[in-house]
Design an enzyme around this catalytic site. Structure first.
Site, short mmCIF file in Angstrom:
data_model
loop_
_atom_site.label_atom_id
_atom_site.label_comp_id
_atom_site.label_asym_id
_atom_site.label_seq_id
_atom_site.Cartn_x
_atom_site.Cartn_y
_atom_site.Cartn_z
N SER A 49 0.82 -1.22 0.00
CA SER A 49 0.00 0.00 0.00
C SER A 49 0.85 1.27 0.00
O SER A 49 0.36 2.34 -0.33
CB SER A 49 -0.92 0.02 1.22
OG SER A 49 -1.86 -1.02 1.17
N CYS A 254 -9.30 -0.96 3.37
CA CYS A 254 -8.51 0.16 2.87
C CYS A 254 -8.89 0.51 1.42
O CYS A 254 -9.97 1.01 1.18
CB CYS A 254 -7.02 -0.12 3.03
SG CYS A 254 -6.02 1.39 3.10
N LEU A 255 -8.03 0.25 0.45
CA LEU A 255 -8.38 0.53 -0.94
C LEU A 255 -9.64 -0.25 -1.34
O LEU A 255 -10.50 0.28 -2.06
CB LEU A 255 -7.22 0.16 -1.87
CG LEU A 255 -7.44 0.41 -3.36
CD1 LEU A 255 -7.49 1.90 -3.66
CD2 LEU A 255 -6.35 -0.24 -4.20
N GLN A 258 -12.65 1.60 -0.28
CA GLN A 258 -12.92 2.74 -1.14
C GLN A 258 -13.54 2.29 -2.47
O GLN A 258 -14.45 2.94 -2.99
CB GLN A 258 -11.63 3.51 -1.37
CG GLN A 258 -11.06 4.11 -0.09
CD GLN A 258 -9.59 4.47 -0.21
OE1 GLN A 258 -9.00 4.39 -1.29
NE2 GLN A 258 -8.97 4.86 0.90
N GLY A 298 -4.31 7.57 2.36
CA GLY A 298 -4.30 8.99 2.04
C GLY A 298 -5.59 9.44 1.38
O GLY A 298 -5.71 10.61 1.01
N HIS A 338 -6.76 -1.22 9.16
CA HIS A 338 -6.21 -2.56 8.92
C HIS A 338 -6.40 -3.46 10.15
O HIS A 338 -5.57 -3.47 11.06
CB HIS A 338 -4.72 -2.46 8.58
CG HIS A 338 -4.47 -1.98 7.20
ND1 HIS A 338 -4.15 -2.83 6.16
CD2 HIS A 338 -4.51 -0.74 6.66
CE1 HIS A 338 -3.99 -2.13 5.04
NE2 HIS A 338 -4.22 -0.86 5.33
N GLU A 340 -5.95 -6.56 10.38
CA GLU A 340 -4.91 -7.60 10.45
C GLU A 340 -3.63 -7.11 11.11
O GLU A 340 -2.74 -7.91 11.43
CB GLU A 340 -4.58 -8.12 9.04
CG GLU A 340 -3.63 -7.27 8.24
CD GLU A 340 -4.19 -5.96 7.72
OE1 GLU A 340 -3.40 -5.12 7.24
OE2 GLU A 340 -5.42 -5.77 7.80
#
Length: 379
Positions: A49, A254-255, A258, A298, A338, A340
């Site tokens: 990432s 995360c991504l 999104q 970000g 995250h 994990e």
């Protein structure tokens, strides 16, 4: 590099600092960000990432426990460079296989030490993240600033295709549930977490057609973490939309979080600074408990327009941004942080259990945690 070899770091706004080189000789560029973790530097360096980003550690002593393969989240570093206050060249750790300096040199990772990271972090917090260049070969200030200004902006930059797997592979072949993973830069500990819960895990390249993934007959689909701007990934957004339409349970981190939001018509925006560290407080709005989380992003999902699509069930207590969504129109949920860890706390590991329950056809239950003695506030 020798301990006294010079290096310079230049920002696109004209700021230039001088330090000493660590790791490999050479030059690198990327978006300068900072991470507030006190340990776990090797997991951070190898997290896909972070591709395209130069990482500045706020903790002043880095490298003091060396480097070892078990601490990696990928087969190589993915950060563009490393910035530290003080670099330890005499580490002590029974698990150490080599020094961090030797690891970085072997992997071709350029870094700089002896930098006033406190001042630079305050500068970034005020001005926002920006591109930079680290060099041990070009020490001309004007030249370095020009190179930083010419580096591509993270805004609108697609990077997942550079870190995804080249072909599908089975991470785990034993288990009662089949989990398909879209790899946009997935961390090893995410895969380990699912395998530990009895999932057969197959990892697919980011560009894999949904029909090919669904032909494997998965019980659930996971959209992974990864680098870059999700808005620059129309094919991934369409893939998420198609998986959602199939009715298969979906989980994103995360991504992936999104991408799922974008597939449902929500908006994503680039943050001024972002969240990177292993000590960020997140309020679980279902239980009322605060979870300390690992974060690395970000970009964030804009809260406007959620009605009928999803509800916020996790919120960042530092800036009130969206940290988790429960979707209304399909069986699925996502988190911005995250669970994990690696590095970081394990407060949110229950989310993997909840998704396994969702794959089994059960409604996810809130985590079993003790009643707090005081009610958390969002102050």
């Amino acid at each position: 590099m020798t301990p006294s070899a010079p290096a310079k770091l230049a920002l696109e706004d004209g700021t230039v600092v001088t330090g000493t080189a660590v790791g490999a000789a050479g030059e690198t560029s990327g978006e300068l960000c900072f991470n507030t973790s006190m340990s776990g530097y090797q997991e951070i360096l190898t997290d896909p990432s972070y591709s395209g980003q130069v990482m500045m550690m706020t903790y002043p002593h880095i490298g003091n426990y060396g480097a070892f393969e078990q601490a990696t989240e990928a087969d190589r570093p993915h950060v563009a460079g490393l910035v530290v206050r003080q670099f330890s060249r005499d580490p002590s750790n029974s698990r150490m296989e080599e020094t961090l300096d030797a690891y970085m040199a072997r992997m071709g990772l350029v870094g700089i030490s002896g930098v006033d990271t406190r001042r630079l972090v305050r500068h970034i917090r005020t001005k926002g993240v920006m591109n930079c260049v680290i060099s041990t070969v070009d020490l001309d200030d004007a030249s370095l600033v020009a190179k930083a200004q010419a580096a591509p902006s993270m805004d609108g930059l697609e990077l997942a295709s550079q870190v995804t797997t080249g072909e599908a592979y089975d991470f785990s072949t034993e288990g009662t549930r089949a989990l398909a993973v879209y790899d946009y830069g997935v961390k090893r500990n995410i895969l380990r977490s699912f395998a530990h819960l009895g999932c057969r895990v197959r990892v697919f390249p980011a560009s894999t057609p949904v029909a090919e993934v669904m032909a494997w007959e998965p019980d659930g689909v996971f959209f992974s973490n990864g680098p870059g701007d999700p808005r620059a990934m129309p094919d991934a957004i369409e893939a998420a939309r198609a998986v959602i339409a199939s009715g298969t349970p979906v989980f994103g981190i995360c991504l992936g979080h999104q991408l799922m939001a974008l597939a449902e018509g929500l908006e994503v925006y680039k943050m001024k600074v972002g969240h990177r560290g292993a000590n960020h407080p997140v309020l679980n709005l279902t239980t009322g408990h605060v979870e300390i989380s690992t974060q690395n992003h970000g970009f964030a999902v804009r809260e406007e327009g959620l009605d009928g699509i999803a509800e916020v069930d996790h919120r960042n207590l530092n800036d009130q941004t969206v940290e988790g969504l429960r979707f209304s129109r399909f069986p699925g949920f996502s988190v911005q942080y995250h669970p994990e860890a690696c590095p970081g706390p394990h407060d949110s590991r229950y989310l993997f259990d909840q998704f396994v329950a969702l794959m089994d056809g059960d409604a996810p239950e809130p985590p079993a945690v003790p009643t707090p003695t005081a009610t958390p506030t969002d102050a």
